[in-house]
Scaffold this active site. Structure first.
Site, PDB file in Angstrom:
ATOM      1  N   ARG A 101      33.799  40.014  46.752  1.00 32.04           N
ATOM      2  CA  ARG A 101      34.827  38.971  46.738  1.00 32.04           C
ATOM      3  C   ARG A 101      36.017  39.454  45.921  1.00 32.04           C
ATOM      4  NH1 ARG A 101      35.203  36.490  41.811  1.00 32.04           N
ATOM      5  NH2 ARG A 101      33.346  36.283  40.486  1.00 32.04           N
ATOM      6  N   GLU A 122      27.187  40.815  41.073  1.00 33.87           N
ATOM      7  CA  GLU A 122      27.449  41.496  39.800  1.00 33.87           C
ATOM      8  C   GLU A 122      26.436  42.598  39.504  1.00 33.87           C
ATOM      9  OE1 GLU A 122      27.879  38.554  36.728  1.00 33.87           O
ATOM     10  OE2 GLU A 122      29.329  37.377  37.874  1.00 33.87           O
ATOM     11  N   ASN A 149      38.570  43.143  36.340  1.00 32.25           N
ATOM     12  CA  ASN A 149      39.205  42.028  35.647  1.00 32.25           C
ATOM     13  C   ASN A 149      40.534  42.431  35.030  1.00 32.25           C
ATOM     14  OD1 ASN A 149      38.370  39.245  35.383  1.00 32.25           O
ATOM     15  ND2 ASN A 149      36.373  40.028  34.738  1.00 32.25           N
ATOM     16  N   ASP A 197      37.444  40.019  29.763  1.00 34.42           N
ATOM     17  CA  ASP A 197      37.703  39.321  31.026  1.00 34.42           C
ATOM     18  C   ASP A 197      39.196  39.395  31.313  1.00 34.42           C
ATOM     19  OD1 ASP A 197      37.651  37.396  33.182  1.00 34.42           O
ATOM     20  OD2 ASP A 197      35.785  36.609  32.368  1.00 34.42           O
TER      21      ASP A 197
END
Length: 294
Positions: A101, A122, A149, A197
């Site tokens: 994704r 993941e 990220n 992140d």
């Protein structure tokens, strides 16, 4: 570095809140809930709330100059019209990899879109960092990530930052005028708890990194030295954006993904949208051109 204490302006309860942007014309924050398949919008103080469902998991949202948006959804880049609520595909992305994704994204000062893909489970290093431009389409820039990220760029546009979340490493790349990356090197290795992140760069060139599972945001100098920490009342801090009239109001997304029922009870604001005031302003949000070539 000084900053006010983060406060929750919208306890929206996002399972995986991500990708906040500041829309100066609307004086509003937009962000997504990846697992909840939704786009959210509110005023800077958390009022004037709106939400739109998405047909697939959204990784990011980016504004266009005609008032529409580009959204990175699972399987492609889509134009989103908030008035009609329509999504139209403009660029397929890894449709041959249904387990992947789209994740985090960022628009630089040249109008180029940088975004990553990742394995939705993941576990596999199937993630790719892409650059997309309306004139040249989508081009892979780096590979081998389980979770991509935080694309972000220095104020002079010469350094791109990108995160390998599971390796807990933020990388820096040189960027030339054509958007070509070179000289990949580790910029920061996160220590202590948490995984890097989403990110944002301030006007002084310092990099702010949200830490999933880390209860904080860390701020690093352009040379990679830790320069400050902003504690949070919930563990999963996902991304931040500078906004407001002076770009000193920082909005931050969080998530309850991965928390046990006991942890959620102890973190009732997990998944909320937070804000605090920073002493250093951020950089203005860039917009994509509406002249998109399919």
């Amino acid at each position: 570095m000084t900053a006010s204490v983060p406060g929750c302006v919208w306890p929206v309860g996002a399972e995986l809140g991500e990708g906040p942007i500041w829309h100066a014309q609307d004086k509003a924050v937009y962000f997504v809930d990846i697992k909840g398949k939704a786009i959210h919008r509110c005023a800077a103080d958390g009022s004037e709330r709106q939400s739109w469902p998405t047909p697939h998991a959204p990784g990011f949202i980016a504004p266009c100059d005609d008032g529409s948006f580009i959204c990175g959804l699972q399987g492609g880049l889509y134009r989103f019209n908030r008035d009609s609520k329509d999504f139209s595909l403009i660029q397929p992305v890894e449709q041959h990899l249904p387990g992947n994704r789209v994740n985090d994204g960022f628009v630089d000062g040249q109008g180029r879109l940088w975004f990553g893909t990742m394995d939705n489970e993941e576990s596999r290093p199937s993630g790719v960092l892409y650059r997309w431009e309306r004139s040249r389409g989508m081009q892979a820039q780096d590979r081998g990530y389980v979770i991509t990220n935080g694309p972000a760029m220095s104020p002079d546009g010469k350094t791109l930052y990108h995160t390998d979340t599971l390796q807990r490493t933020v990388y820096a790349f040189d960027v030339d005028a054509a958007g070509t990356l070179s000289r990949k090197r580790p910029f920061v290795q996160i220590e202590g708890t948490g995984y890097p992140d989403g990110m944002a760069v301030d006007a002084e060139g310092f990099l702010w990194v949200a830490l999933f599972g880390g209860w904080r945001i860390e701020r690093f100098s352009p040379s990679g030295e830790l320069a400050g920490v902003i504690p949070f009342p919930c563990a999963n801090v996902t991304k931040l954006v500078f906004g407001g009239n002076d770009l000193r109001t920082v909005h931050v997304t969080t998530a309850w993904k991965g928390l046990s029922s006991e942890e959620r009870a102890r973190q009732p604001l997990a998944g909320g949208l937070f804000s605090f005031i920073a002493d250093t302003p951020g950089l203005a949000q860039h917009h994509l051109s509406t002249e998109v070539k399919k």
